[in-house]
Motif scaffolding. Structure first.
Motif, short mmCIF file in Angstrom:
data_model
loop_
_atom_site.label_atom_id
_atom_site.label_comp_id
_atom_site.label_asym_id
_atom_site.label_seq_id
_atom_site.Cartn_x
_atom_site.Cartn_y
_atom_site.Cartn_z
N GLU A 589 50.47 53.13 40.65
CA GLU A 589 50.18 52.91 38.98
C GLU A 589 48.37 52.54 40.01
O GLU A 589 48.64 52.79 41.28
CB GLU A 589 50.48 51.91 38.60
N VAL A 590 47.75 53.09 39.31
CA VAL A 590 45.94 53.31 39.29
C VAL A 590 46.21 51.00 39.30
O VAL A 590 46.48 50.40 38.65
CB VAL A 590 45.56 53.22 38.29
N THR A 591 45.09 50.85 40.55
CA THR A 591 44.57 49.98 41.30
C THR A 591 43.54 48.86 40.39
O THR A 591 42.93 49.91 40.22
CB THR A 591 45.20 49.23 42.90
N ALA A 600 33.41 48.28 36.87
CA ALA A 600 33.24 46.76 37.98
C ALA A 600 33.27 45.41 37.06
O ALA A 600 34.24 44.71 38.05
CB ALA A 600 31.30 47.09 38.80
N ASP A 601 33.50 45.66 35.98
CA ASP A 601 33.61 44.14 35.63
C ASP A 601 35.13 43.58 34.40
O ASP A 601 34.81 43.19 34.61
CB ASP A 601 32.72 43.79 34.88
N HIS A 602 35.65 44.98 35.02
CA HIS A 602 36.98 44.47 34.72
C HIS A 602 37.73 43.87 35.47
O HIS A 602 37.90 43.28 36.97
CB HIS A 602 37.85 45.88 35.10
N LEU A 612 46.12 38.20 38.40
CA LEU A 612 46.84 39.16 38.04
C LEU A 612 45.91 40.23 38.91
O LEU A 612 45.23 41.89 38.41
CB LEU A 612 46.98 39.31 37.14
N ASP A 613 44.26 39.77 39.17
CA ASP A 613 42.98 40.53 39.87
C ASP A 613 42.55 41.28 41.34
O ASP A 613 41.77 41.53 41.70
CB ASP A 613 41.83 40.08 38.50
N LEU A 614 44.47 41.08 41.58
CA LEU A 614 43.71 41.47 43.05
C LEU A 614 43.24 42.42 43.31
O LEU A 614 44.44 43.43 41.94
CB LEU A 614 44.59 40.73 44.42
N GLN A 617 46.71 44.97 43.37
CA GLN A 617 47.51 44.98 42.23
C GLN A 617 47.75 46.19 41.15
O GLN A 617 46.41 46.68 41.32
CB GLN A 617 47.12 43.52 41.65
N PRO A 618 48.30 46.75 40.68
CA PRO A 618 48.05 47.52 39.81
C PRO A 618 47.54 46.78 38.48
O PRO A 618 47.37 46.15 37.83
CB PRO A 618 49.45 47.91 39.20
N VAL A 619 46.66 47.81 37.75
CA VAL A 619 45.20 47.22 36.86
C VAL A 619 46.24 47.34 36.17
O VAL A 619 47.36 47.57 34.98
CB VAL A 619 44.51 48.37 36.83
N SER A 620 45.73 46.50 34.72
CA SER A 620 46.43 45.50 33.55
C SER A 620 45.18 45.05 32.83
O SER A 620 44.40 45.27 33.47
CB SER A 620 47.51 45.15 33.90
#
Length: 813
Positions: A589-591, A600-602, A612-614, A617-620
Motif C-alpha cells: 500500500e502507498v505510505t 505535504a499537509d496530509h 497512524l501518521d509515520l 505506515q500506509p496512508v489512511s
C-alpha cells in the motif's frame, strides 16, 4: 546661314523660266522675282537650309504662310501645296520643283488679276487659301479696294469655313471620347513587347486608355508567340492585366546523312529526321533512335526565340552480318531458338551474343554461342556434324535430385540428357537429406537409356522447444506433435510451422543437410502484436517512489460468492469475468511518506495515543478522489499519460484506458487476492478455502488490541494493535503484501449492491451509481469477524477513514 544651290521652275504672268536658288523676292530692282504691293524694305529670301526648301522674311516684312504670319529672320520650310502671301502676290509651291506666282493688282509690266481671273486661279490650283490675305485694303496705298474683292474673299473662304466646322465637330467627338476612356494597366513580360487594344484609345507606358466595352488586348514581341486576351472594360473600374509571352521554340536543323531517325528531347518523342525540329529553348538532352543503329545521345543548348541551328550527326550501326555454312548434307541452323533455316545462310542480326544450333538428320547437333560485332560480318563454318548422341532419361524418388554428367551439372530429375556416342559417362544423382547415387553408362549412337533411382534418406534428430509450451509442430501439412518435441527428419532443408490458439503462427526454415542433430527455439507472439513484440517484464519499480509492482497476466474466474457460502453477503452477487489485458499491481500500500510528496499537509491522525501518521505506515484517512489525484500526479512525474480526467465535477477514467497509474478495478483486486499465482484455482480466502487463518497472514484485530477495542477476532494475535508498516506479513502467490488485514483499499469501481450487467472482459464497474460511493476491498486492522476475511467481501464508502488506504495499478501495455 548656310545655303545650297537648288533649281526650280518659276511660272509667273510674264511666262516660265528656270530659277537658281537662293533668290530674293521683293518689289525693287535687283530682286530675282518682282511682286507688286511691297514697300522698298519688304523682301523674302527663297533658299535651301539643311536640305529643306523654305523662306526667310526680311525685317519689317509682312508675309503670310498658309494664312499664318511669319516671324522675321526665321527660316520657314515649304511643303508641296503651301501658299505664301507677299504684297499683292501669291506664291504656290508644287512638287518641290515648280513655284507659281499670281498677282492680285497690276504693276508697270504686269496686268492686275481680276475677280474672275482670281476665281479661275483659285479653282485651277484647287485651294482658296490664296484669298485669305487681306484683300479689303491696299497694302501699298491704304485705300479701300473694289467691293468685288470682298466677294472674292467670301467665296474663297467658304471651304475654309466648312473645314473649320468639320474640324470643330471632330475635335468635339474626340474630346468626348477622351472623357470616356478607362485605364487598363498591363504588365507584360518581356517589357519590350508591343501592347495594343482594340477600338479607340492609346498606350502610355504600361497603361492602355480604352473605351468601355469588350476589348481585345494583344501583346507581341520578336522571338515570342503573340498573346491575346479578351477583357470587359467598364466605366470607373480600372483593370490590371498580367501577360507573359512564351518564347518561340528554336528550330534544330538535324542532318543524319540520310538515315531516318526518331527524335527524343528530354525523353519525349518530337518527330523524325532528317528535317527541322522545333524545340523549346534551354539545355536539352537529344536522343536519336534509328533501326539497326545505336542510340545517339547529346546535350545541346537550344537558343530558342525562333533561332535556326544546324546540327550534323552520324549514327553508328548496331547490327552485324552472320554467315553460316556446314559440310554435312541437309544441315540447317537455328539462331536464338528460332525456326531452322537451311544452310548456307547469311542473316543480319543485332550486335551481341547469339546462340547457334546446327542440326541434320542422323547427326549430332552442334551448338555454340557467338558474339557479333556491330558493322562487321562474322563467318562460321563449314561445320562438320558428328554421330548423334545417346539420350539418357534419369528419374528419382523423391524427384528434384541434382544430376551431373562427368562432374557437370545437367539438370534435376526427371531430366533427359544427351550423351556423346561411343564412350562411357559417369552419372551422379544427389538430393539434400538423401544418400548420393553414382552410376557409369555407355552411350551408343542414337540410343535411349533409362536410369530410374530410389534415394535413401539420411535421418537427423530435430528438437523443437520454446514459449509458449504445447504448441503444435506441423511439417508438410502433418501435425507431428506438441512442444517440446523431438523427432527425425531427412538430412535436407525443411520448412515447418509452430502454431497455438491465440498466438501468431511462426514458420521456421531449418537446414539439416549437414546430417547433424539440431535444436530449434521459437517464441510465439499473441495475435494482433507486432513480430518484434516482447512480453512486459514480470516486475517494474516506480521511478518516483520506488514502489515495486508485479505483473499479473490475468485469467478467467467467477467473482463474488455462491449462495451457500458461509458468511456470504447479498452484495457479493456472482459474475463470470475475464482479465485479458495484463496489468501491474503494487506489492504494498502507498505510505504516508509517499503520499506527502504529492500533498505535504496530509495527516493520517491518531488512535488513542498511537499515531497512524509515520512516514513508513500506509496512508489512511484519504478519500477516493485523493487517491486518484495521487495516481495522476505519479503518472505526470514519470512521463506517463494521466489515467483520470474531470467531467461534470467528477473524476472519471479516460477511455480507452491508457498505461498511466490508477486504482485497481474490483475485478483486478479480487483476482490477485483469490489466486495463488497465474493459472492457480480460485480460493475463498487469500490463503485457501478453510478457517482458521494461518498465523502471520495479516494485521487483524487480535488480542494485542484488546485495550483499544471492545471486541477482537477469536484466537487471533499479531504484533500490531494499530496500522502496521507495509510488507511485515507474508506475500501471496503473486508476491503481493497485505491483501488480508492492515487497511481496506479503494478500488476504481463505483459501488452498487447488485448489477446484472457487470462482468465480461476487463470490466471497469458500473458506468454510474446512484450515490457517490466507491468499492472498498479487503479486511483491515479492526476486522473482528472471520466472514470479512473472505476475498469476495466488498463494501461501499464515500468519505475518508482511518481503516481505508490504497495501492496503485497500471496496465502493462
Amino acid at each position: 546661314m548656310s545655303a545650297t544651290i537648288w533649281r526650280l521652275t518659276l511660272r509667273e504672268p510674264a511666262g516660265s523660266r528656270e530659277l537658281s536658288l537662293p533668290c530674293r523676292i521683293g518689289g525693287v530692282a535687283g530682286d530675282e522675282i518682282i511682286v507688286p504691293g511691297t514697300t522698298g524694305s519688304e523682301s523674302l529670301l527663297l533658299h535651301v537650309l539643311d536640305s529643306e526648301l523654305g523662306v526667310t522674311a526680311a525685317p519689317d516684312t509682312t508675309v503670310l504662310l498658309n494664312g499664318v504670319p511669319l516671324v522675321s529672320s526665321v527660316f520657314a520650310p515649304l511643303q508641296n501645296g503651301d501658299i505664301v502671301a507677299l504684297g499683292s502676290a501669291r506664291l504656290l509651291l508644287q512638287d518641290q520643283a515648280v513655284l507659281e506666282v499670281r498677282h492680285l493688282v497690276g504693276n508697270d509690266t504686269l496686268a492686275p488679276i481680276t475677280v474672275d481671273t482670281a476665281r479661275e486661279f483659285a479653282e485651277s490650283v484647287g485651294d482658296e487659301r490664296i484669298f485669305f490675305a487681306d484683300l479689303a485694303a491696299d497694302t501699298t496705298t491704304g485705300t479701300t479696294q473694289d467691293p468685288r474683292h470682298f466677294l472674292v474673299s467670301f467665296v474663297a473662304n467658304r471651304r475654309l469655313l466648312a473645314i473649320a466646322v468639320a474640324l470643330l465637330v471632330v475635335f468635339g467627338i474626340f474630346a468626348l471620347s477622351l472623357s470616356r476612356l478607362e485605364t487598363v494597366r498591363v504588365t507584360v513580360l518581356p517589357a519590350s513587347a508591343e501592347v495594343t487594344g482594340s477600338g479607340f484609345g492609346w498606350r502610355s507606358a504600361d497603361t492602355l486608355l480604352l473605351l468601355p466595352g469588350e476589348r481585345r488586348i494583344r501583346a507581341e514581341a520578336d522571338g515570342y508567340l503573340p498573346i491575346e486576351r479578351v477583357v470587359e472594360v467598364k466605366a470607373d473600374a480600372p483593370l490590371s492585366l498580367q501577360l507573359q509571352l512564351k518564347e518561340k521554340p528554336g528550330v534544330l536543323e538535324i542532318d543524319t546523312g540520310g538515315i531516318t531517325a526518331r527524335v527524343f528531347i528530354d525523353g519525349a518523342e518530337l518527330g523524325t529526321v532528317p528535317g527541322d525540329i522545333p524545340i523549346p529553348g534551354g539545355e536539352r538532352t537529344l536522343t536519336l533512335r534509328a533501326e539497326r543503329h545505336l542510340d545517339l545521345v547529346r546535350k545541346i543548348n537550344i537558343a530558342g526565340r525562333g533561332t535556326r541551328q544546324p546540327l550534323s550527326l552520324r549514327l553508328q550501326p548496331s547490327w552485324g552480318a552472320l554467315e553460316v555454312n556446314a559440310s554435312t548434307a541437309g544441315a540447317s541452323v537455328s539462331v536464338n531458338d528460332a525456326a531452322p533455316v537451311a544452310l548456307p545462310m547469311r542473316v543480319d542480326l543485332p550486335a551481341g551474343l547469339h546462340r547457334l544450333k546446327i542440326s541434320a538428320r542422323g547427326a549430332r547437333d552442334w551448338q555454340s554461342a557467338i558474339f557479333l560485332k556491330a558493322g562487321e560480318t562474322q563467318r562460321i563454318g563449314p561445320v562438320e556434324l558428328g554421330a548423334p548422341d545417346a539420350r539418357l532419361r534419369v528419374t528419382s524418388r523423391p524427384a528434384g535430385a541434382d544430376v551431373t554428367v562427368g562432374g557437370v551439372f545437367s539438370g534435376r530429375t526427371p531430366v533427359t540428357v544427351g550423351l556423346p556416342a561411343g564412350s562411357e559417362h559417369d552419372i551422379s544423382v544427389s538430393l539434400q537429406g538423401y544418400r548420393s547415387v553414382e552410376r557409369r553408362v555407355y552411350a551408343a549412337a542414337d540410343k535411349d537409356i533409362a536410369l530410374p533411382l530410389v534415394l535413401q534418406s539420411v535421418p537427423v534428430r530435430l528438437t523443437v522447444q520454446g514459449d509458449p509450451l504445447d504448441a503444435e509442430v506441423v511439417i508438410e501439412g502433418e501435425v507431428r506433435g506438441k512442444t517440446p518435441l523431438t523427432f527425425e527428419l531427412s538430412a535436407r532443408r525443411h520448412i515447418f510451422e509452430i502454431r497455438k490458439a491465440g498466438m501468431q503462427a511462426e514458420r521456421i526454415d531449418v537446414d539439416l543437410s549437414a546430417a547433424v542433430d539440431r535444436m530449434v527455439d521459437y517464441k510465439l507472439v499473441p495475435v494482433g502484436r507486432a513480430r518484434d513484440w516482447s512480453p512486459p517484464p514480470p516486475a517494474l519499480r516506480s521511478q518516483t517512489t520506488g514502489t515495486l509492482l508485479r505483473l499479473i497476466a490475468g485469467g478467467s474466474f467467477t467473482m463474488g460468492s455462491e449462495r451457500r457460502e458461509q458468511g456470504r453477503r447479498a452484495n457479493e452477487f456472482p459474475r463470470k469475468v475475464a482479465l485479458a489485458r495484463p496489468y501491474y499491481l503494487g506489492t504494498r500500500e502507498v505510505t504516508n511518506g509517499e503520499f506527502r510528496r504529492y500533498k505535504a499537509d496530509h495527516n493520517s491522525g491518531f488512535v488513542g495515543k498511537r499515531t497512524l501518521d509515520l512516514d513508513g505506515q500506509p496512508v489512511s484517512n484519504v478519500t477516493w478522489s485523493d487517491a486518484v489525484q495521487y495516481c495522476n500526479w505519479l503518472s505526470t512525474q514519470e512521463g506517463l499519460p494521466v489515467a483520470y480526467e474531470q467531467k461534470g465535477g467528477r473524476w472519471v477514467l479516460i477511455e480507452p484506458v491508457n498505461t498511466g497509474y490508477r486504482l485497481p478495478t474490483e475485478t483486478e483486486w479480487e483476482y490477485a487476492a483469490r489466486h495463488a499465482g497465474s493459472g492457480a484455482r480460485t480460493q475463498r480466502y487469500e490463503w485457501g478455502d478453510a478457517l482458521p487463518p494461518p498465523a502471520g497472514i495479516g494485521n487483524l484485530a487480535g488480542s494485542e488490541a484488546i485495550d483499544e477495542m471492545t471486541r477482537v477476532l477469536d484466537g487471533w494475535q499479531d504484533d500490531y494493535p494499530a496500522i502496521a508498516p507495509p510488507g511485515k506479513f507474508r506475500a501471496n502467490g503473486f508476491g503481493i503484501f497485505d491483501m488480508t488485514g492492515n487497511l481496506s483499499e479503494w478500488t476504481h469501481d463505483a459501488y452498487v449492491s447488485f448489477d446484472a450487467n457487470v462482468g465480461g472482459t476487463d470490466p471497469l464497474g458500473p458506468a454510474t451509481a446512484a450515490n457517490m460511493r466507491r468499492v472498498t476491498k479487503g479486511s483491515h486492522w479492526r476486522t473482528t469477524t472471520f466472514a470479512d476475511l473472505r476475498a469476495a467481501w466488498r463494501e461501499g464508502f464515500d468519505g475518508a477513514s482511518q481503516e481505508i488506504g490504497f495501492r496503485v495499478a497500471r496496465y502493462a501495455e
